[in-house]
Scaffold this active site. Structure first.
Site, PDB file in Angstrom:
ATOM      1  N   LYS A 101       3.182   2.369   2.414  1.00 48.08           N
ATOM      2  CA  LYS A 101       2.348   1.174   2.552  1.00 48.08           C
ATOM      3  C   LYS A 101       1.685   1.063   3.935  1.00 48.08           C
ATOM      4  O   LYS A 101       0.591   0.529   4.073  1.00 48.08           O
ATOM      5  CB  LYS A 101       3.182  -0.082   2.295  1.00 48.08           C
ATOM      6  CG  LYS A 101       3.716  -0.189   0.862  1.00 48.08           C
ATOM      7  CD  LYS A 101       2.641  -0.592  -0.118  1.00 48.08           C
ATOM      8  CE  LYS A 101       3.179  -0.652  -1.552  1.00 48.08           C
ATOM      9  NZ  LYS A 101       2.113  -0.834  -2.532  1.00 48.08           N
ATOM     10  N   GLU A 104      -0.636 -10.279   0.266  1.00 51.22           N
ATOM     11  CA  GLU A 104       0.336 -10.629  -0.771  1.00 51.22           C
ATOM     12  C   GLU A 104       1.462  -9.606  -0.701  1.00 51.22           C
ATOM     13  O   GLU A 104       1.273  -8.514  -0.184  1.00 51.22           O
ATOM     14  CB  GLU A 104      -0.330 -10.571  -2.148  1.00 51.22           C
ATOM     15  CG  GLU A 104      -0.397  -9.171  -2.800  1.00 51.22           C
ATOM     16  CD  GLU A 104      -1.261  -8.165  -2.051  1.00 51.22           C
ATOM     17  OE1 GLU A 104      -2.123  -8.593  -1.270  1.00 51.22           O
ATOM     18  OE2 GLU A 104      -1.062  -6.943  -2.228  1.00 51.22           O
ATOM     19  N   SER A 160       7.665   7.993  -2.303  1.00 47.43           N
ATOM     20  CA  SER A 160       6.859   6.971  -1.629  1.00 47.43           C
ATOM     21  C   SER A 160       7.631   6.084  -0.658  1.00 47.43           C
ATOM     22  O   SER A 160       7.057   5.533   0.272  1.00 47.43           O
ATOM     23  CB  SER A 160       6.169   6.094  -2.674  1.00 47.43           C
ATOM     24  OG  SER A 160       7.126   5.514  -3.546  1.00 47.43           O
TER      25      SER A 160
HETATM   26  C1  LIG Z   1       8.235   2.532  -2.037  1.00 50.70           C
HETATM   27  C2  LIG Z   1       7.143   2.062  -2.920  1.00 50.70           C
HETATM   28  N1  LIG Z   1       6.561   2.920  -3.772  1.00 50.70           N
HETATM   29  C3  LIG Z   1       5.584   2.537  -4.608  1.00 50.70           C
HETATM   30  C4  LIG Z   1       5.138   1.244  -4.656  1.00 50.70           C
HETATM   31  C5  LIG Z   1       4.097   0.880  -5.660  1.00 50.70           C
HETATM   32  O1  LIG Z   1       2.830   0.679  -5.116  1.00 50.70           O
HETATM   33  P1  LIG Z   1       1.655   1.711  -5.360  1.00 50.70           P
HETATM   34  O2  LIG Z   1       1.612   1.994  -6.826  1.00 50.70           O
HETATM   35  O3  LIG Z   1       0.454   0.992  -4.878  1.00 50.70           O
HETATM   36  O4  LIG Z   1       1.936   2.925  -4.588  1.00 50.70           O
HETATM   37  C6  LIG Z   1       5.698   0.295  -3.779  1.00 50.70           C
HETATM   38  C7  LIG Z   1       5.233  -1.109  -3.802  1.00 50.70           C
HETATM   39  O5  LIG Z   1       5.798  -2.011  -3.247  1.00 50.70           O
HETATM   40  C8  LIG Z   1       6.723   0.717  -2.901  1.00 50.70           C
HETATM   41  O6  LIG Z   1       7.294  -0.154  -2.056  1.00 50.70           O
END
Ligand SMILES: Cc1ncc(COP(=O)(O)O)c(C=O)c1O
Lengths: 397, 263
Positions: A92, A114, A380
């Site tokens: 993020k 948000e 992620s």
């Molecule tokens: C660790 C992590 N991965 C994925 C996401 C999902 O978001 P996005 O699909 O935009 O990557 C989030 C959202 O809070 C997250 O904290």
């Protein structure tokens, strides 16, 4: 090689999806962003500061780790893109650093955002502390209860966390409230949206800022496997920003199969799922034409996933388009499958993943790979924020 | 001829338009509220089509929308109710694009026509997207009314005025509905609108809740729209089990003339 790019046309459309379905009150702000974002993102001074903050503040490049024991278990070569090692614990922050710089170029002094699980809220509060900007985070009252640690982090970072009591009191409602704030404070405020969602040009801004993930994957993979691209890249999809960033440089190569993983909650046959592409229909959410979960009257419904970062009723318009074009394959993974994958990764590699990222890991079990194939999973985020869920699910032995 | 045009042909000033949400406070409330407003001498009625995610609305209209949805209100139910009521003043439906898209735009406009609806206000259908549909609206004789705001440039106001039909809805301040009061609004915006010499009538809305606001709006334009202020009254009526017809007549009197002539 074909000539497809993950960019929208000048009105913000990816095929049938995207656009800016916004009230007239937001037009001046959206217009300003639309006119200036490319120029800003491509300016040498932006690139210089963005790159140096990503390196010295966030800790990029994040490693590409050849995950040997997991590879053995799955039966192919698995690499993990370690976005969990970023400052604040997830991808993020790539977006919030870029957007706080954009706010600077636009002369905006007040930042709003948000947040659902609190990851984007923490990443926004962090960059606002770094830049000394006023920061207001909208968060559903229910999520505030569920994510006490992140709420406290945001407050300690100096942000004001505003509980949202409208609707179902979760992410969708927090997003509505952030948009309303922007309508009420149009002149001094920049809205840092947390994923590749919202009206044009947000999906394109966030995709471009997150594309650092994909560019690094490409380079790092080549260093380990000269002349080659991975056979697969897998990423979880809530709004879809980590996936869009990881996929970005590979959209037009046939060499790499891209796989997006949605959250199926308790199963797509139950009413408790967040698998938007599977269960949704075209419509408009938060200013964007995309696929969304809704009832027959067009009221937006509340999704469910054990992972707070994946329970968004829409999906970024770029994904709706990639799905329609068949350029990315989307599947979904249940709570139970994600929890098992989180446990496996922890035990096999000593990495506790975020629940969202565990969905991407779980997809490995659903595929049939040849032993000579290579897979990159975009990890992620890290599991710190999910420890109480893990403890509750796995027990305390 | 469209009823909105007929109205403005007959009357150019002191237009009072009142907004309420269909299905609120009760699923069938419209059947009492609409005739009560017409009898009370309101010129125009705006009926809100409730949506789960009303991004341009403040807390009062949000809450009424949520209540309406849980009461079972939908476009289908709304059109059914409207077809069963007789009214002669122009009725405008106001709401967000997604429920309309799911109903089908053309279907929606046909249902509007069948239910004697004269116009629409769709805040999240921006001009560029409306223009793609303009022909369908015109073919069905449904006037789509566009919004301007204090941050709209002169150029933008002129463009919107050209494409808006019936009247132009001037949002009084950069805000969501119900959030700021009209008497604090910046008069330089009103002067700017006046100096553009637009051919279309201007009706002010957002934050209008009393006689003084109404008078001011009528000084600068053709009239005013009351939304959140009226919804609050409906909640008051409902919670105290008051009489709709009398209380609404009284409210309208106070807005128009500054005192109630009922008592
Ligand atoms: C660790 C992590 N991965 C994925 C996401 C999902 O978001 P996005 O699909 O935009 O990557 C989030 C959202 O809070 C997250 O904290």
């Amino acid at each position: 090689m074909n000539n497809i790019s993950a960019h929208p046309d000048s009105d913000g459309f990816y095929g049938d999806y995207g656009g800016a379905y916004i009230p007239e009150m937001l037009l001046p702000n959206i217009q300003e962003l639309k006119e200036k974002y490319l120029e800003i993102l491509e300016s040498p001074s932006f690139i210089k500061e963005f790159t140096s903050l990503l390196r010295d503040y966030t800790g990029r490049p994040t490693p590409l780790f050849h995950s040997k024991r997991l590879s053995q278990k799955i039966g192919c070569s698995v690499y993990l893109k370690r976005e969990d090692l970023n400052h604040t614990g997830a991808h993020k922050i790539n977006n919030t650093i870029g957007q706080v710089l954009i706010a600077g170029f636009l002369g905006k002094s007040r930042i709003i955002a948000e947040t659902g699980a609190g990851q984007h809220g923490v990443a926004t509060a962090t960059v606002c502390a770094l830049k000394g900007l006023e920061c207001i985070i909208y968060m559903g009252a229910l999520d505030i209860e569920r994510q006490a640690l992140n709420v406290y982090k945001m407050k300690m970072l100096g942000a004001k966390v505003v509980p949202v009591h409208s609707g179902n009191k979760t992410l969708k409602d927090a997003t509505n409230e952030a948009i309303r704030d922007w309508i009420n404070h149009p002149e001094e405020t920049h809205y840092i949206i947390g994923s590749v969602v919202g009206p044009h040009p947000y999906p394109d801004i966030v995709t471009r800022l997150q594309s650092v993930i994909g560019h690094e994957i490409k380079q790092q993979f080549k260093e380990k496997n000269p002349g080659k691209n991975p056979d697969y890249i897998i990423a979880c999809v809530g709004g879809g920003s980590n996936a869009a960033g990881a996929f970005y440089p590979f959209i037009s190569t046939d060499e790499t199969q891209l796989i997006g993983v949605e959250a199926a909650g308790k199963g797509n046959e139950t009413s408790m799922s967040a698998a938007t592409l599977e269960l949704g229909r075209p419509g408009i959410i938060h200013g964007s034409m995309t696929i969304l979960m809704q009832d027959q009257d067009g009221q937006i419904t509340e999704p469910y996933s054990i992972s707070a970062g994946l329970d968004y009723p829409g999906i970024g318009p770029v994904h709706a388009w990639l799905d329609a074009k068949g350029l990315v394959k989307y599947l979904s993974v249940t709570d139970e499958e994600a929890l098992q994958a989180a446990k496996d990764l922890t035990v096999l590699e000593g990495i506790i993943p975020a629940l969202e990222s565990a969905h991407a890991i779980a997809a490995l079990y659903k595929m049939n790979f040849r032993s000579d194939e290579t897979v990159v999973v975009n990890l992620s985020g890290r599991g710190d924020k999910d420890m109480s869920t893990y403890k509750k699910e796995f027990g305390d032995e | 001829m469209n009823r909105i045009d007929l109205l403005f042909k007959r009357k150019q000033n002191d237009i009072l338009s009142v907004y309420f949400t269909a299905g609120h406070p009760e699923i069938n409330s419209l059947a009492e509220i609409l005739p009560a407003l017409e009898n009370a001498g309101v010129d125009l009625i705006e009926i809100g089509m409730p949506f789960s995610d009303p991004i341009a609305d403040g807390p009062v209209i949000q809450k009424s929308s949520q209540t309406a949805i849980s009461n079972g209100m939908s476009l289908k139910v709304l059109f059914e109710q409207l077809r069963n009521i007789e009214f002669n003043i122009p009725v405008i439906l106001m709401g967000y694009l997604n429920p309309i898209l799911q109903y089908g735009i053309e279907n929606f406009l046909i249902s509007c026509k069948e239910a004697n609806v004269s116009g629409t206000i769709i805040p999240d259908l921006p001009l560029s997207q409306y223009l793609i549909q303009e022909e369908t609206f015109i073919r069905n004789n449904i006037h789509n009314i566009l919004l301007i705001t204090p941050l709209s440039t002169d150029r933008r106001i002129t463009d919107l005025a050209e494409k808006s039909r019936g009247f132009l809805y001037a949002v009084a301040s950069s805000a969501t509905t119900g959030s700021s009061s009209f008497h604090n609004a910046d008069t330089s915006y009103f002067e700017r609108i006046r100096s553009l010499n637009l051919k279309i009538p201007i009706i002010f809305g957002f934050g209008i809740s009393c006689h003084a606001d109404f008078i001011k709006a009528c000084d600068w334009g053709s009239g005013a729209i009351i939304g959140s202020g009226f919804i609050k009254l409906l909640e008051h009526i409902e919670s105290r089990k008051m009489d709709y017809t009398r209380t609404i007549a009284d409210f309208v009197c106070r807005i128009k003339y500054g005192n109630s002539i009922q008592k």
